[in-house]
Write a protein that holds these residues in place. Structure first.
Motif: not given
Length: 304
Positions: A208-226
């Motif tokens: 839920x927190x990840x969806x609020x911060x970085x919605x699914x349209x954003x690549x969460x494998x981005x090193x700045x996010x993960x």
């Protein structure tokens, strides 16, 4: 991290009391209710009477200086609170931050970065960079700054250093991470194996927190996010402190491995029976105070 059965018994009783505090009310649902609850439990014990706190405008980002007797004015701990990028504040983490500054012999600058879902990625990262550049314009050398954070604040700490490195700017002296959330793809095995004993952090909540911060349209494998997925080469020394009773244990342990493989000077401390971000409750938790003492020693050894 403990050497006697008596110490273990005390730690159990103290952490059980904190668990009881956290479970004394139902888990809130709405964002405003969650923020209020974290401020409430985080500020259960006030700052020490010798601490002086001053609000500061960091070029449009709200911050707070804290100073204790003996603080070295040219050395600063820049701190980013946790709360999954959606809650947490200067208020919730004031006791933690001020006592960390005491342990390190520094002034502290705590930052109230913008929160999701009102302000999604990269708002918090932009605020972190703004706060850093504000500090530098105050004449504080990069080598005199330690950057720290817990949970999402640990993620933000790593993201800031990554951005500074990419820009070719001087890096802070060191990074201090408490219970860092380093993998927003949620692939850590302790999300499942520690779920039954972690009173705070569970995978559905993190989703839920990840969806609020970085919605699914954003690549969460981005090193700045993960940042677990980042190349950490050239990073300054890192201290990682995590509890054994955390679902984010694997996020911390894998980060230490990633940093070590990149030839970064990294120290990983796993504290038995401790829960997520336990130093927040240092006023009534000996292992919280001991963790801050270790962190203070680490910071003192690195900053110049």
């Amino acid at each position: 991290m403990r050497g006697s059965s008596g110490g273990t018994t005390l730690a159990h009783s103290e952490i059980d009391a904190i668990r009881a505090l956290l479970g004394s009310k139902p888990r809130p649902v709405g964002w405003s209710e969650r923020r209020q609850r974290l401020d409430e439990v985080g500020s259960t014990w006030p700052v020490a009477p010798d601490v002086r706190c001053e609000a500061v405008d960091c070029d449009g980002v709200a911050g707070e200086w804290s100073i204790v007797p003996g603080s070295e004015p040219t050395r600063v701990l820049l701190y980013f609170h946790g709360g999954g990028y959606c809650s947490g504040s200067i208020v919730s983490h004031r006791r933690l931050v001020t006592e960390a500054g005491r342990a390190a012999g520094t002034r502290t600058l705590a930052i109230d970065y913008r929160l999701a879902p009102e302000h999604r990625y990269p708002a918090a990262h932009e605020d972190a960079l703004t706060a850093w550049r504000f500090l530098r314009r105050q004449g504080i050398a990069a080598a005199g700054i330690a950057v720290g954070g817990d949970s999402a604040g640990g993620n933000l700490t790593l993201g800031l250093i990554n951005r500074l490195r990419a820009a070719g700017e001087p890096l802070p002296a060191c990074a201090w991470l408490i219970s860092p959330w380093t993998d927003l793809t949620m692939s850590g095995d302790t999300l499942a194996t520690k779920d039954a004993i972690d009173p705070l952090i569970h995978k559905a909540y993190l989703d839920e927190l990840a969806d609020a911060f970085a919605p699914p349209s954003i690549n969460r494998q981005d090193p700045l996010i993960s940042p677990l997925l980042a190349d950490l080469s050239g990073f300054p020394p890192i201290l990682i402190q995590v509890g054994s009773a955390e679902t984010l244990l694997a996020d911390a342990a894998r980060l230490a491995q990633t940093a070590g493989a990149a030839d970064v000077d990294v120290t990983l401390q796993i504290w038995p029976h401790m829960i997520h971000a336990w130093p927040v409750w240092n006023a009534h938790l000996e292992d919280g105070r001991r963790a801050l003492a270790y962190a203070g020693q680490f910071i003192r050894a690195q900053i110049r």
